[in-house]
Motif scaffolding. Structure first.
Motif, PDB file in Angstrom:
ATOM      1  N   PHE A  36      32.189  -7.824  11.358  1.00 36.94           N
ATOM      2  CA  PHE A  36      31.395  -6.833  10.649  1.00 36.94           C
ATOM      3  C   PHE A  36      32.154  -5.529  10.440  1.00 36.94           C
ATOM      4  N   ALA A  37      33.271  -5.349  11.108  1.00 36.98           N
ATOM      5  CA  ALA A  37      34.061  -4.138  10.964  1.00 36.98           C
ATOM      6  C   ALA A  37      35.069  -4.245   9.822  1.00 36.98           C
ATOM      7  N   ILE A  38      35.182  -5.391   9.220  1.00 32.20           N
ATOM      8  CA  ILE A  38      36.142  -5.579   8.132  1.00 32.20           C
ATOM      9  C   ILE A  38      35.561  -4.982   6.866  1.00 32.20           C
ATOM     10  N   ASN A  39      36.295  -4.104   6.240  1.00 30.22           N
ATOM     11  CA  ASN A  39      35.865  -3.452   5.019  1.00 30.22           C
ATOM     12  C   ASN A  39      36.883  -3.785   3.939  1.00 30.22           C
ATOM     13  N   PRO A  40      36.585  -4.740   3.077  1.00 30.99           N
ATOM     14  CA  PRO A  40      37.591  -5.153   2.096  1.00 30.99           C
ATOM     15  C   PRO A  40      37.876  -4.047   1.095  1.00 30.99           C
ATOM     16  N   SER A  41      39.118  -3.963   0.688  1.00 29.34           N
ATOM     17  CA  SER A  41      39.492  -2.979  -0.318  1.00 29.34           C
ATOM     18  C   SER A  41      39.495  -3.650  -1.687  1.00 29.34           C
ATOM     19  N   ALA A  42      39.539  -2.820  -2.710  1.00 25.80           N
ATOM     20  CA  ALA A  42      39.550  -3.334  -4.077  1.00 25.80           C
ATOM     21  C   ALA A  42      40.872  -4.052  -4.338  1.00 25.80           C
ATOM     22  N   PRO A  43      40.876  -4.996  -5.247  1.00 28.98           N
ATOM     23  CA  PRO A  43      42.130  -5.698  -5.539  1.00 28.98           C
ATOM     24  C   PRO A  43      43.154  -4.753  -6.172  1.00 28.98           C
ATOM     25  N   LEU A  44      44.415  -5.007  -5.888  1.00 25.21           N
ATOM     26  CA  LEU A  44      45.484  -4.203  -6.466  1.00 25.21           C
ATOM     27  C   LEU A  44      45.577  -4.459  -7.964  1.00 25.21           C
ATOM     28  N   GLU A  45      45.909  -3.409  -8.687  1.00 28.83           N
ATOM     29  CA  GLU A  45      46.032  -3.517 -10.134  1.00 28.83           C
ATOM     30  C   GLU A  45      47.468  -3.191 -10.535  1.00 28.83           C
ATOM     31  N   ILE A  46      48.027  -3.993 -11.412  1.00 28.73           N
ATOM     32  CA  ILE A  46      49.360  -3.741 -11.943  1.00 28.73           C
ATOM     33  C   ILE A  46      49.179  -3.114 -13.328  1.00 28.73           C
ATOM     34  N   PRO A  47      49.638  -1.865 -13.505  1.00 27.77           N
ATOM     35  CA  PRO A  47      49.482  -1.249 -14.821  1.00 27.77           C
ATOM     36  C   PRO A  47      50.369  -1.940 -15.863  1.00 27.77           C
ATOM     37  N   GLU A  48      49.979  -1.789 -17.110  1.00 36.52           N
ATOM     38  CA  GLU A  48      50.737  -2.419 -18.196  1.00 36.52           C
ATOM     39  C   GLU A  48      52.114  -1.776 -18.337  1.00 36.52           C
ATOM     40  N   ASN A  49      52.217  -0.475 -18.131  1.00 40.31           N
ATOM     41  CA  ASN A  49      53.471   0.231 -18.280  1.00 40.31           C
ATOM     42  C   ASN A  49      53.838   0.857 -16.933  1.00 40.31           C
ATOM     43  N   LEU A  50      54.840   0.301 -16.257  1.00 42.75           N
ATOM     44  CA  LEU A  50      55.213   0.774 -14.938  1.00 42.75           C
ATOM     45  C   LEU A  50      55.942   2.116 -14.970  1.00 42.75           C
ATOM     46  N   PRO A  56      52.032  10.293  -6.531  1.00 39.36           N
ATOM     47  CA  PRO A  56      51.129  10.329  -5.377  1.00 39.36           C
ATOM     48  C   PRO A  56      50.715  11.760  -5.050  1.00 39.36           C
ATOM     49  N   THR A  57      49.453  11.912  -4.672  1.00 44.89           N
ATOM     50  CA  THR A  57      48.920  13.223  -4.350  1.00 44.89           C
ATOM     51  C   THR A  57      48.422  13.214  -2.908  1.00 44.89           C
ATOM     52  N   THR A  58      48.861  14.174  -2.133  1.00 43.61           N
ATOM     53  CA  THR A  58      48.458  14.258  -0.732  1.00 43.61           C
ATOM     54  C   THR A  58      46.984  14.644  -0.635  1.00 43.61           C
ATOM     55  N   GLY A  59      46.257  13.932   0.211  1.00 42.02           N
ATOM     56  CA  GLY A  59      44.859  14.250   0.442  1.00 42.02           C
ATOM     57  C   GLY A  59      43.885  13.572  -0.500  1.00 42.02           C
ATOM     58  N   VAL A  60      44.394  12.886  -1.508  1.00 43.90           N
ATOM     59  CA  VAL A  60      43.524  12.200  -2.459  1.00 43.90           C
ATOM     60  C   VAL A  60      43.418  10.738  -2.042  1.00 43.90           C
ATOM     61  N   ALA A  61      42.222  10.175  -2.157  1.00 45.48           N
ATOM     62  CA  ALA A  61      42.011   8.788  -1.756  1.00 45.48           C
ATOM     63  C   ALA A  61      42.777   7.842  -2.664  1.00 45.48           C
ATOM     64  N   ASN A  62      43.164   6.739  -2.107  1.00 44.22           N
ATOM     65  CA  ASN A  62      43.846   5.693  -2.853  1.00 44.22           C
ATOM     66  C   ASN A  62      42.837   5.020  -3.786  1.00 44.22           C
ATOM     67  N   ARG A  63      43.297   4.551  -4.927  1.00 43.70           N
ATOM     68  CA  ARG A  63      42.390   3.905  -5.878  1.00 43.70           C
ATOM     69  C   ARG A  63      41.792   2.619  -5.333  1.00 43.70           C
ATOM     70  N   THR A  64      42.471   1.993  -4.386  1.00 42.21           N
ATOM     71  CA  THR A  64      41.949   0.745  -3.832  1.00 42.21           C
ATOM     72  C   THR A  64      41.111   0.971  -2.574  1.00 42.21           C
ATOM     73  N   ASP A  65      41.027   2.221  -2.096  1.00 45.62           N
ATOM     74  CA  ASP A  65      40.197   2.502  -0.931  1.00 45.62           C
ATOM     75  C   ASP A  65      38.724   2.293  -1.287  1.00 45.62           C
ATOM     76  N   PRO A  66      37.954   1.739  -0.373  1.00 44.10           N
ATOM     77  CA  PRO A  66      36.531   1.545  -0.659  1.00 44.10           C
ATOM     78  C   PRO A  66      35.781   2.881  -0.686  1.00 44.10           C
ATOM     79  N   ASP A  67      34.794   2.961  -1.527  1.00 50.70           N
ATOM     80  CA  ASP A  67      33.940   4.138  -1.636  1.00 50.70           C
ATOM     81  C   ASP A  67      32.489   3.657  -1.587  1.00 50.70           C
ATOM     82  N   PRO A  68      31.911   3.538  -0.396  1.00 50.85           N
ATOM     83  CA  PRO A  68      30.570   2.973  -0.280  1.00 50.85           C
ATOM     84  C   PRO A  68      29.513   3.759  -1.042  1.00 50.85           C
TER      85      PRO A  68
END
Length: 168
Positions: A36-50, A56-68
């Motif tokens: 019950f402690a497992i919190n799945p994260s969003a799937p990784l996304e590969i952008p079309e243009n790398l 990266p920004t310090t203090g900002v949440a990752n795009r794949t971090d869950p946001d309940p």
């Protein structure tokens, strides 16, 4: 008589075997993983243009971090982008701006706690001198809302109100 005593002893022994929690014991025990402690994260996304990856920004949440909170808003059919901007709900920013137009007291909680304690001391008998425990509900009894009377008043006025538990 002996059969009755043997039957009572047998029933007592049988009843003693019923402990252990049974199905109500949800604690698996041990040091194993807690599913019950497992919190799945969003799937990784590969952008079309790398070549256009955001820095990266310090203090900002990752795009794949869950946001309940945002997930709950989406599940209820709301707009997650309208929830929080800078710690204040976007719909309340005008209200907060208006309420803070004359400044904000940083010690407001301590001030209100002291004023509330003074009010309760004045309202209690003998200024709280002989009071036992907290007299909060006694001091504020004149300001209490009778929920069932208010519900009846709104219903009589034709306002659609939700159901409520029966009056005690």
């Amino acid at each position: 008589m002996a059969r009755t005593i043997i039957a009572i002893l047998a029933l007592t022994a049988l009843a003693a075997c019923g402990g252990g929690g049974g199905l109500r014991n949800l604690d698996a025990g041990g040091d194993g993983p807690d599913e019950f402690a497992i919190n799945p994260s969003a799937p990784l996304e590969i952008p079309e243009n790398l070549s256009r990856l955001p820095a990266p920004t310090t203090g900002v949440a990752n795009r794949t971090d869950p946001d309940p909170a945002a997930d709950a808003v989406i599940a209820l059919g709301g707009n997650p982008g309208a929830t929080m901007v800078g710690g204040i709900p976007a719909g309340d920013s005008a209200l907060v701006t208006y309420a803070t137009r004359n400044g904000v007291d940083p010690d407001i909680r301590a001030t209100l706690a002291a004023e509330d304690q003074g009010f309760r001391d004045r309202r209690s008998r003998f200024g709280g001198l002989f009071a036992r425990g907290d007299r909060y509900f006694q001091a504020y009894s004149g300001q209490a809302l009778d929920a069932h009377a208010a519900l009846a008043r709104f219903r009589n006025a034709g306002v659609a109100v939700p159901s409520a538990p029966p009056a005690p």
